[in-house]
Design a protein around this motif. Sequence first.
Motif, PDB file in Angstrom:
ATOM      1  N   ILE A 151      11.766   5.840  -4.501  1.00 16.19           N
ATOM      2  CA  ILE A 151      10.560   5.238  -3.833  1.00 16.19           C
ATOM      3  C   ILE A 151      10.375   5.954  -2.341  1.00 16.19           C
ATOM      4  O   ILE A 151      11.135   6.066  -1.498  1.00 16.19           O
ATOM      5  N   SER A 152       8.735   6.495  -2.564  1.00 18.56           N
ATOM      6  CA  SER A 152       8.732   7.322  -1.376  1.00 18.56           C
ATOM      7  C   SER A 152       7.237   6.819  -0.610  1.00 18.56           C
ATOM      8  O   SER A 152       6.607   6.046  -0.944  1.00 18.56           O
ATOM      9  N   TRP A 154       3.989   7.443   2.330  1.00 15.88           N
ATOM     10  CA  TRP A 154       2.659   8.163   2.173  1.00 15.88           C
ATOM     11  C   TRP A 154       2.674   9.326   3.431  1.00 15.88           C
ATOM     12  O   TRP A 154       1.802   9.969   3.387  1.00 15.88           O
ATOM     13  N   LYS A 178       8.089   5.898  -7.798  1.00 14.91           N
ATOM     14  CA  LYS A 178       7.300   5.187  -7.232  1.00 14.91           C
ATOM     15  C   LYS A 178       6.452   5.681  -5.883  1.00 14.91           C
ATOM     16  O   LYS A 178       7.213   5.371  -4.803  1.00 14.91           O
ATOM     17  N   GLU A 181       1.436   3.672  -2.685  1.00 15.56           N
ATOM     18  CA  GLU A 181       0.221   3.256  -2.956  1.00 15.56           C
ATOM     19  C   GLU A 181      -0.969   3.879  -2.391  1.00 15.56           C
ATOM     20  O   GLU A 181      -2.156   4.169  -2.794  1.00 15.56           O
ATOM     21  N   GLY A 216       7.328  -0.997  -7.162  1.00 16.28           N
ATOM     22  CA  GLY A 216       8.183  -0.728  -6.129  1.00 16.28           C
ATOM     23  C   GLY A 216       9.428  -1.748  -6.583  1.00 16.28           C
ATOM     24  O   GLY A 216      10.780  -1.382  -6.878  1.00 16.28           O
ATOM     25  N   THR A 231      12.762   6.248   0.987  1.00 16.94           N
ATOM     26  CA  THR A 231      12.136   6.682   2.361  1.00 16.94           C
ATOM     27  C   THR A 231      10.892   5.881   2.642  1.00 16.94           C
ATOM     28  O   THR A 231       9.952   5.634   1.893  1.00 16.94           O
ATOM     29  N   GLY A 232      11.408   5.142   3.734  1.00 17.79           N
ATOM     30  CA  GLY A 232      10.168   4.308   4.200  1.00 17.79           C
ATOM     31  C   GLY A 232      10.700   3.559   5.443  1.00 17.79           C
ATOM     32  O   GLY A 232      11.492   3.822   6.114  1.00 17.79           O
ATOM     33  N   GLU A 233      10.043   2.426   5.597  1.00 16.11           N
ATOM     34  CA  GLU A 233      10.229   1.657   6.959  1.00 16.11           C
ATOM     35  C   GLU A 233      11.870   0.976   6.904  1.00 16.11           C
ATOM     36  O   GLU A 233      12.099   0.611   5.767  1.00 16.11           O
ATOM     37  N   THR A 236      11.678  -2.283   4.890  1.00 18.31           N
ATOM     38  CA  THR A 236      11.674  -2.372   3.524  1.00 18.31           C
ATOM     39  C   THR A 236      13.074  -1.891   2.966  1.00 18.31           C
ATOM     40  O   THR A 236      13.531  -2.630   1.834  1.00 18.31           O
ATOM     41  N   MET A 255      15.010   6.258   6.741  1.00 14.83           N
ATOM     42  CA  MET A 255      14.045   5.085   7.231  1.00 14.83           C
ATOM     43  C   MET A 255      13.494   5.520   8.602  1.00 14.83           C
ATOM     44  O   MET A 255      13.350   6.487   9.131  1.00 14.83           O
ATOM     45  N   CYS A 288       8.257  11.007  10.540  1.00 12.52           N
ATOM     46  CA  CYS A 288       9.531   9.962  10.973  1.00 12.52           C
ATOM     47  C   CYS A 288      10.253  10.838  12.121  1.00 12.52           C
ATOM     48  O   CYS A 288      10.945   9.982  12.756  1.00 12.52           O
ATOM     49  N   GLU A 390       8.994   1.487  16.369  1.00 11.76           N
ATOM     50  CA  GLU A 390       8.307   2.431  15.972  1.00 11.76           C
ATOM     51  C   GLU A 390       6.870   2.206  15.685  1.00 11.76           C
ATOM     52  O   GLU A 390       6.490   1.066  15.005  1.00 11.76           O
TER      53      GLU A 390
HETATM   54  P1  NAD Z   1       7.119   1.541   3.657  1.00 12.43           P
HETATM   55  O1  NAD Z   1       8.465   1.188   3.645  1.00 12.43           O
HETATM   56  O2  NAD Z   1       6.061   0.508   3.801  1.00 12.43           O
HETATM   57  O3  NAD Z   1       6.778   2.233   2.003  1.00 12.43           O
HETATM   58  C1  NAD Z   1       7.521   2.963   1.431  1.00 12.43           C
HETATM   59  C2  NAD Z   1       7.392   2.916   0.027  1.00 12.43           C
HETATM   60  O4  NAD Z   1       8.291   1.522  -0.390  1.00 12.43           O
HETATM   61  C3  NAD Z   1       6.253   2.566  -0.483  1.00 12.43           C
HETATM   62  O5  NAD Z   1       6.030   3.385  -1.954  1.00 12.43           O
HETATM   63  C4  NAD Z   1       6.080   1.209  -0.810  1.00 12.43           C
HETATM   64  O6  NAD Z   1       5.119   1.024  -2.100  1.00 12.43           O
HETATM   65  C5  NAD Z   1       7.667   0.646  -1.256  1.00 12.43           C
HETATM   66  N1  NAD Z   1       8.066  -0.485  -0.931  1.00 12.43           N
HETATM   67  C6  NAD Z   1       7.439  -1.482  -0.158  1.00 12.43           C
HETATM   68  N2  NAD Z   1       8.011  -2.691  -0.360  1.00 12.43           N
HETATM   69  C7  NAD Z   1       8.756  -2.699  -1.168  1.00 12.43           C
HETATM   70  C8  NAD Z   1       9.664  -3.373  -1.799  1.00 12.43           C
HETATM   71  N3  NAD Z   1       9.949  -4.810  -1.253  1.00 12.43           N
HETATM   72  N4  NAD Z   1      10.514  -2.972  -3.072  1.00 12.43           N
HETATM   73  C9  NAD Z   1      10.263  -1.618  -3.603  1.00 12.43           C
HETATM   74  N5  NAD Z   1       9.250  -0.755  -2.764  1.00 12.43           N
HETATM   75  C10 NAD Z   1       8.725  -1.233  -1.793  1.00 12.43           C
HETATM   76  O7  NAD Z   1       6.784   2.807   4.324  1.00 12.43           O
HETATM   77  P2  NAD Z   1       5.688   3.686   4.837  1.00 12.43           P
HETATM   78  O8  NAD Z   1       4.825   2.869   5.505  1.00 12.43           O
HETATM   79  O9  NAD Z   1       5.017   4.060   3.054  1.00 12.43           O
HETATM   80  O10 NAD Z   1       6.274   5.010   5.329  1.00 12.43           O
HETATM   81  C11 NAD Z   1       6.382   5.212   7.037  1.00 12.43           C
HETATM   82  C12 NAD Z   1       7.808   4.681   7.265  1.00 12.43           C
HETATM   83  O11 NAD Z   1       8.585   5.618   6.551  1.00 12.43           O
HETATM   84  C13 NAD Z   1       7.958   4.947   8.789  1.00 12.43           C
HETATM   85  O12 NAD Z   1       8.742   3.677   9.160  1.00 12.43           O
HETATM   86  C14 NAD Z   1       8.742   6.221   8.658  1.00 12.43           C
HETATM   87  O13 NAD Z   1       9.596   6.278   9.862  1.00 12.43           O
HETATM   88  C15 NAD Z   1       9.530   6.337   7.477  1.00 12.43           C
HETATM   89  N6  NAD Z   1      10.007   7.465   7.061  1.00 12.43           N
HETATM   90  C16 NAD Z   1      11.338   7.861   7.316  1.00 12.43           C
HETATM   91  C17 NAD Z   1      11.508   9.190   7.031  1.00 12.43           C
HETATM   92  C18 NAD Z   1      13.201   9.832   7.045  1.00 12.43           C
HETATM   93  O14 NAD Z   1      13.295  10.625   6.693  1.00 12.43           O
HETATM   94  N7  NAD Z   1      13.963   8.846   7.847  1.00 12.43           N
HETATM   95  C19 NAD Z   1      10.658  10.229   6.401  1.00 12.43           C
HETATM   96  C20 NAD Z   1       9.406   9.645   6.316  1.00 12.43           C
HETATM   97  C21 NAD Z   1       9.137   8.268   6.874  1.00 12.43           C
END
Ligand code: NAD
Length: 486
Positions: A151-152, A154, A178, A181, A216, A231-233, A236, A255, A288, A390
């Motif tokens: 799960i990645s 943007w 995934k 979006e 996702g 990788t994401g919030e 999440t 995250m 990040c 953040e």
């Molecule tokens: P996000 O968590 O909103 O989304 C990331 C991915 O998760 C997307 O593909 C999204 O569709 C999916 N997702 C969302 N809800 C989900 C669920 N309930 N189940 C499964 N999948 C789900 O994050 P974002 O806004 O796309 O990215 C920005 C965030 O990512 C920031 O917090 C940033 O710090 C973090 N980030 C961390 C690193 C790292 O290496 N630590 C690197 C890049 C980004």
Amino acid sequence: MTEFKHFIDGAFVESASGRSFENRRPHDGELAGLVAEGGRAEVDAAVRAARTALEGPWHKLSVDDRSDLLRAVADGITRRFDDFVAAEMADTGQPRSMMAHAFIPRGAANFKVFADVIKNVSTESFQTPTPDGAGALNYSIRKPKGVIGVISPWNSPLLLMTWKVAPALACGNTVVVKPSEETPGTATLLGEVMNAVGVPKGVYNVVHGFGPNSAGAFLTEHPGVDAITFTGETRTGTVIMKAAAEGLRDVSFEMGGKNSAIIFADADIDQVLDGCARSVFLNTGQVCLGTERIYVERPLFDRFVAALVDRAKTLKPGDPTDSATNFGPLISREHQQKVLGYYERARDAGATVWTGGGAPLLEGALAGGNWVEPTVWTGLGDDHAIIQEEIFGPCCHVRPFDSEAEVVALANDTQYGLATSIWTRDLSRAHRMAAAIDVGITWVNCWFLRDLRTPFGGSKQSGIGREGGVHSLEFYTELRNICIKL
Ligand code: NAD
């Protein structure tokens, strides 16, 4: 207008439901394409294809052949470099120079690094004494974990996705990705490269869609997925961890962060400014590892703030294809509103706004983009949301400090623990500080300098596990012990 289809079992397919959603260009708001919206049916089909490939053609390849194929994927990205740059530029609106010099080459490099790692890592063995004197030999082998759900996000889509896909495939797993979006482009294009270089069908699959109650969530809940890398919030990650608990699947999480830069008065000011300005404003602050809290030793404070503001004023928003553009938009209207919300809160709390603080008025087509101004604040309390949460925008708060102990406490006063950068000519102090700050990655007199063999990941709520070099193998393989009585 581009159509972004799922890539399942080596073929580009639409959603069974026929549903799709719009993909808009961040720099001008124009419609760029329609993205197939995946549901349970697409996730099921992708996981099935991944399982079949895992047990069939991918399993039969030797490590050398797998490694060669990964190198071919890297070369395939490089051959279609302009297409990847264009796709990522359309998705993120970020300037061409950044795509061409950093993000796309790193996507290719990820495949090369793990093609090497997998061929050069040994496992352990022990000669074990036994009462009969004959002994036993213990040794370990690594097995792929299975079907990996990827799960990645943007913010640098190809780089961050391949950082997971490359080691997963190198270790003999198959993947269902995934992508965010917001950025469907390069993950889809990578499907074409996989086919072109002969990666067996089903090894790499992509299902587009949203997170909650969409592709996702369906992927992370799917019982056919053996492990999940995300990788994401941070919030999440919390939801995904609950989904992974069902079936006790392993997770690797990268995250959020609220990263600090710590600048001592003895630092080389030009070097500091180059590094710090980049760490705040690169990718419009959507990194990040980016810096949102800067602590400056008091004698240098006023000079540093003025110089950082000067750097911010050199940033030129514009069309990403224009070579004069060195500053992009935020990814979406929703994210723009979030960042502007923080700008308003800073103003309301009485922050000194040294530059920026709002949305710029751009003309023509650019007026429809998700623009915000690069922003520098001082004067807020340490517990304010601007210092604690953040923001993920091109902004930072700068605060003076007087002692090492004080700044260590300030830097560690956060739920996050991803990265810090320390700027000083005193090497002993750099070592002391690096050991005292609770983060996964510390840079000294630099920022964003990465050796892909080193452990990458966050402490506290910034992550679980480490990826990079041999550390990726810990997650993408299962180590098994074999004991032979001699
Ligand atoms: P996000 O968590 O909103 O989304 C990331 C991915 O998760 C997307 O593909 C999204 O569709 C999916 N997702 C969302 N809800 C989900 C669920 N309930 N189940 C499964 N999948 C789900 O994050 P974002 O806004 O796309 O990215 C920005 C965030 O990512 C920031 O917090 C940033 O710090 C973090 N980030 C961390 C690193 C790292 O290496 N630590 C690197 C890049 C980004």
